[in-house]
Design a protein around this motif. Structure first.
Motif, mmCIF file in Angstrom:
data_model
loop_
_atom_site.group_PDB
_atom_site.id
_atom_site.type_symbol
_atom_site.label_atom_id
_atom_site.label_comp_id
_atom_site.label_asym_id
_atom_site.label_seq_id
_atom_site.Cartn_x
_atom_site.Cartn_y
_atom_site.Cartn_z
ATOM 1 N N ILE A 41 -24.711 -55.327 8.061
ATOM 2 C CA ILE A 41 -24.516 -55.543 9.527
ATOM 3 C C ILE A 41 -25.042 -56.833 9.997
ATOM 4 O O ILE A 41 -26.257 -57.051 9.791
ATOM 5 C CB ILE A 41 -24.476 -54.462 10.488
ATOM 6 N N ASP A 42 -24.048 -57.898 10.456
ATOM 7 C CA ASP A 42 -24.750 -59.177 10.662
ATOM 8 C C ASP A 42 -25.809 -59.051 12.105
ATOM 9 O O ASP A 42 -25.694 -58.345 12.772
ATOM 10 C CB ASP A 42 -23.694 -60.062 11.465
ATOM 11 N N GLU A 43 -26.799 -59.913 11.688
ATOM 12 C CA GLU A 43 -27.809 -59.840 12.773
ATOM 13 C C GLU A 43 -27.521 -60.120 14.190
ATOM 14 O O GLU A 43 -28.108 -59.509 15.101
ATOM 15 C CB GLU A 43 -29.039 -60.804 12.072
ATOM 16 N N ASP A 44 -26.342 -60.969 14.404
ATOM 17 C CA ASP A 44 -26.170 -61.056 15.479
ATOM 18 C C ASP A 44 -25.472 -59.588 16.139
ATOM 19 O O ASP A 44 -25.715 -59.581 17.424
ATOM 20 C CB ASP A 44 -25.200 -62.286 15.754
ATOM 21 N N ILE A 45 -24.659 -59.291 15.523
ATOM 22 C CA ILE A 45 -24.386 -57.892 15.849
ATOM 23 C C ILE A 45 -25.574 -56.917 16.130
ATOM 24 O O ILE A 45 -25.550 -56.394 17.166
ATOM 25 C CB ILE A 45 -23.434 -57.219 14.949
ATOM 26 N N LEU A 46 -26.317 -56.995 15.309
ATOM 27 C CA LEU A 46 -27.611 -55.982 15.568
ATOM 28 C C LEU A 46 -28.231 -56.349 16.940
ATOM 29 O O LEU A 46 -28.906 -55.495 17.461
ATOM 30 C CB LEU A 46 -28.683 -56.155 14.368
ATOM 31 N N SER A 47 -28.330 -57.639 17.231
ATOM 32 C CA SER A 47 -29.043 -58.058 18.270
ATOM 33 C C SER A 47 -28.199 -57.663 19.658
ATOM 34 O O SER A 47 -28.894 -57.333 20.565
ATOM 35 C CB SER A 47 -28.993 -59.611 18.226
ATOM 36 N N THR A 48 -26.990 -57.794 19.503
ATOM 37 C CA THR A 48 -26.100 -57.058 20.623
ATOM 38 C C THR A 48 -26.416 -55.661 20.854
ATOM 39 O O THR A 48 -26.427 -55.128 21.995
ATOM 40 C CB THR A 48 -24.554 -57.347 20.328
ATOM 41 N N TYR A 49 -26.642 -54.903 19.763
ATOM 42 C CA TYR A 49 -26.651 -53.430 19.651
ATOM 43 C C TYR A 49 -28.189 -53.261 20.418
ATOM 44 O O TYR A 49 -28.102 -52.342 21.153
ATOM 45 C CB TYR A 49 -26.732 -52.640 18.625
ATOM 46 N N HIS A 50 -28.966 -54.070 20.034
ATOM 47 C CA HIS A 50 -30.374 -54.051 20.515
ATOM 48 C C HIS A 50 -30.564 -53.978 22.092
ATOM 49 O O HIS A 50 -31.175 -53.251 22.721
ATOM 50 C CB HIS A 50 -31.402 -54.936 19.801
ATOM 51 N N LEU A 51 -29.766 -54.940 22.586
ATOM 52 C CA LEU A 51 -29.557 -55.328 24.017
ATOM 53 C C LEU A 51 -28.823 -54.275 24.861
ATOM 54 O O LEU A 51 -29.629 -53.740 25.691
ATOM 55 C CB LEU A 51 -28.855 -56.573 24.276
ATOM 56 N N GLN A 52 -27.741 -53.781 24.028
ATOM 57 C CA GLN A 52 -27.288 -52.425 24.775
ATOM 58 C C GLN A 52 -28.140 -51.099 24.829
ATOM 59 O O GLN A 52 -28.310 -50.631 25.883
ATOM 60 C CB GLN A 52 -25.910 -52.153 24.073
ATOM 61 N N ILE A 53 -28.847 -51.100 23.752
ATOM 62 C CA ILE A 53 -29.711 -49.781 23.794
ATOM 63 C C ILE A 53 -30.961 -50.156 24.698
ATOM 64 O O ILE A 53 -31.316 -49.166 25.141
ATOM 65 C CB ILE A 53 -30.143 -49.562 22.275
ATOM 66 N N LYS A 54 -31.498 -51.170 24.765
ATOM 67 C CA LYS A 54 -32.581 -51.380 25.554
ATOM 68 C C LYS A 54 -32.307 -51.269 26.713
ATOM 69 O O LYS A 54 -33.270 -50.899 27.588
ATOM 70 C CB LYS A 54 -33.179 -52.984 25.282
ATOM 71 N N ALA A 55 -30.940 -51.437 27.207
ATOM 72 C CA ALA A 55 -30.687 -51.736 28.871
ATOM 73 C C ALA A 55 -30.833 -49.989 29.101
ATOM 74 O O ALA A 55 -31.188 -49.898 30.267
ATOM 75 C CB ALA A 55 -29.359 -52.184 28.919
ATOM 76 N N MET A 56 -30.701 -49.197 28.251
ATOM 77 C CA MET A 56 -30.442 -47.789 28.409
ATOM 78 C C MET A 56 -31.740 -47.063 28.142
ATOM 79 O O MET A 56 -31.980 -45.989 28.690
ATOM 80 C CB MET A 56 -29.369 -46.993 27.707
ATOM 81 N N ALA A 57 -32.591 -47.498 27.365
ATOM 82 C CA ALA A 57 -33.785 -47.172 26.856
ATOM 83 C C ALA A 57 -34.964 -48.022 27.075
ATOM 84 O O ALA A 57 -35.508 -48.594 25.916
ATOM 85 C CB ALA A 57 -33.866 -46.655 25.520
ATOM 86 N N PRO A 58 -35.350 -48.593 28.210
ATOM 87 C CA PRO A 58 -36.132 -49.538 28.524
ATOM 88 C C PRO A 58 -37.473 -49.341 27.647
ATOM 89 O O PRO A 58 -38.440 -50.527 27.596
ATOM 90 C CB PRO A 58 -36.091 -49.602 29.755
ATOM 91 N N ASN A 59 -38.006 -48.165 27.549
ATOM 92 C CA ASN A 59 -39.483 -47.863 26.916
ATOM 93 C C ASN A 59 -39.542 -47.440 25.677
ATOM 94 O O ASN A 59 -40.381 -47.131 24.909
ATOM 95 C CB ASN A 59 -39.856 -46.775 27.989
ATOM 96 N N ALA A 60 -38.313 -47.420 24.727
ATOM 97 C CA ALA A 60 -38.218 -47.246 23.487
ATOM 98 C C ALA A 60 -38.462 -48.116 22.565
ATOM 99 O O ALA A 60 -38.216 -49.455 22.760
ATOM 100 C CB ALA A 60 -36.783 -46.397 23.254
ATOM 101 N N GLU A 61 -39.030 -47.975 21.524
ATOM 102 C CA GLU A 61 -39.014 -48.760 20.226
ATOM 103 C C GLU A 61 -37.638 -48.544 19.616
ATOM 104 O O GLU A 61 -37.318 -47.475 19.248
ATOM 105 C CB GLU A 61 -40.180 -48.315 19.366
ATOM 106 N N ILE A 62 -37.016 -49.563 19.215
ATOM 107 C CA ILE A 62 -35.604 -49.552 18.469
ATOM 108 C C ILE A 62 -35.990 -50.086 16.918
ATOM 109 O O ILE A 62 -36.111 -51.301 16.666
ATOM 110 C CB ILE A 62 -34.622 -50.477 19.261
ATOM 111 N N ILE A 63 -35.441 -49.504 16.120
ATOM 112 C CA ILE A 63 -35.435 -49.605 14.781
ATOM 113 C C ILE A 63 -34.338 -49.489 14.135
ATOM 114 O O ILE A 63 -33.309 -48.445 14.219
ATOM 115 C CB ILE A 63 -36.497 -48.556 13.947
ATOM 116 N N PHE A 64 -33.622 -50.399 13.183
ATOM 117 C CA PHE A 64 -32.610 -50.604 12.732
ATOM 118 C C PHE A 64 -33.070 -50.297 10.916
ATOM 119 O O PHE A 64 -34.028 -51.114 10.450
ATOM 120 C CB PHE A 64 -31.858 -51.997 12.732
ATOM 121 N N GLU A 65 -32.501 -49.308 10.467
ATOM 122 C CA GLU A 65 -32.876 -48.927 8.927
ATOM 123 C C GLU A 65 -31.496 -49.094 8.155
ATOM 124 O O GLU A 65 -30.365 -48.803 8.242
ATOM 125 C CB GLU A 65 -33.371 -47.482 8.901
ATOM 126 N N GLY A 66 -31.609 -49.636 6.704
ATOM 127 C CA GLY A 66 -30.848 -49.333 5.787
ATOM 128 C C GLY A 66 -31.345 -48.317 4.604
ATOM 129 O O GLY A 66 -32.135 -47.729 4.985
#
Length: 313
Positions: free
Chosen positions: A150-175
């Motif tokens: 999954i392209d890093e730009d798309i992961l960046s978009t997902y990161h922003l969307q999740i961070k808006a809903m989970a401001p105190n969470a650590e977000i990890i992308f795994e393969g």
């Protein structure tokens, strides 16, 4: 009686919750000599092996309807199993705020699991995004698995969307081979290398999420933006809270995203005034944040017209 720690694993069906639980139960750091109560609220394709349950002293209880997730039933399970800890594999379509637990239990950690390959569906569907918001708001850790290719730009978009809903969470992308590393907050609509950041109204949400996520990168930066004033009683003559209302996941979840702003003439402004702030960001401990955060030392605060609409992500 000593309180029992509860670990809640959120996520939609087939997100990989059971696989994550099975992996975690086998790790040395998670082993215990006492009993574990595992409550499963939905059954997917992945199943728990009896040998694993036996070797980890784990008793599994199934709840098929949220109406059965009652304090009385949880107290009964506690008496039957006599656990040292409780694991809950929560049904992603059960509203998180419906989770009620006995007084003897306490939520030790909430983890949310997503299948990254289907995240686009969840984010773009307003009903599913509302469920996401409720499961994310108290999450400390968000694991987005199956993120290979999954392209890093798309992961960046997902990161922003999740961070808006989970401001105190650590977000990890795994393969398949483990964690995918990268700076997933790099798609900014302004240049963070600039000495002065002029934040457009449509970019306020991205600015807020990124500065709260990577606070130190904004230290000593000059900034200019338009926001609304909040002055709680007792805040002091030289302090404003300046921010905007945002819809992070749905209409039921509207939050005020604000910054502490220090300004000598703060007492001259009132609640709901719209102002343009020009000043410098300093990262420091502040009682309003209850931690270290970005404090804006304003050189100029000017009354201005309102910005229509909510901040969107």
């Amino acid at each position: 009686m000593e309180q029992l720690p509860v670990f809640v694993i959120n996520g939609f069906l087939e997100a990989g919750k059971t696989q994550f639980m099975k992996f975690t139960m086998q790790q040395e750091y998670f082993k215990t000599e006492g009993n574990t109560l595992l409550i499963v609220c939905e059954e997917g394709d992945e199943e728990y092996d009896e040998k694993l349950l036996s070797s980890t002293h784990t008793t599994i209880k199934y709840i098929e309807d949220i109406k059965d997730f009652t304090i009385q039933n949880m107290e009964r399970f506690t008496k039957e199993v006599n656990p040292e800890r409780i694991l809950i594999e929560w049904n992603g379509l059960w509203e998180q705020d419906k989770l009620e637990i006995p007084d003897i239990w306490f939520i030790n950690q909430m983890i949310t699991i997503y299948d990254t390959s289907t995240l686009d569906l969840y984010i773009k569907n307003k009903d599913l995004k509302a469920y996401m918001g409720k499961m994310l708001i108290n999450s400390e850790l968000v694991i987005c698995n199956r993120a290979d290719n999954i392209d890093e730009d798309i992961l960046s978009t997902y990161h922003l969307q999740i961070k808006a809903m989970a401001p105190n969470a650590e977000i990890i992308f795994e393969g398949e081979e483990g964690e995918i590393t990268g700076d997933f907050s790099i798609n900014l609509p302004y240049n963070l290398d600039d000495k002065k950041l002029i934040i457009k109204p449509e970019d306020y949400g991205v600015f807020y999420i990124d500065i709260m996520d990577r606070t130190e990168k904004y230290d000593t930066k000059e900034v200019e933006f338009t926001a609304q004033v909040v002055r709680p009683e007792g805040i002091g003559d030289d302090v404003l809270i300046t921010g905007r209302r945002a819809m992070t996941c749905c209409e039921a979840d509207i939050r005020f995203l604000g910054f502490v702003c220090k300004y000598r003439g703060a007492k001259n402004f009132k609640n709901k005034d719209w102002v343009k702030i020009k000043g410098k960001i300093k990262v420091e401990v502040n009682k309003q944040y209850r931690a270290k955060g970005p404090v804006i030392y304003a050189d100029e605060v000017l009354l201005t017209g309102p910005i229509d609409g909510l901040v969107q992500f």
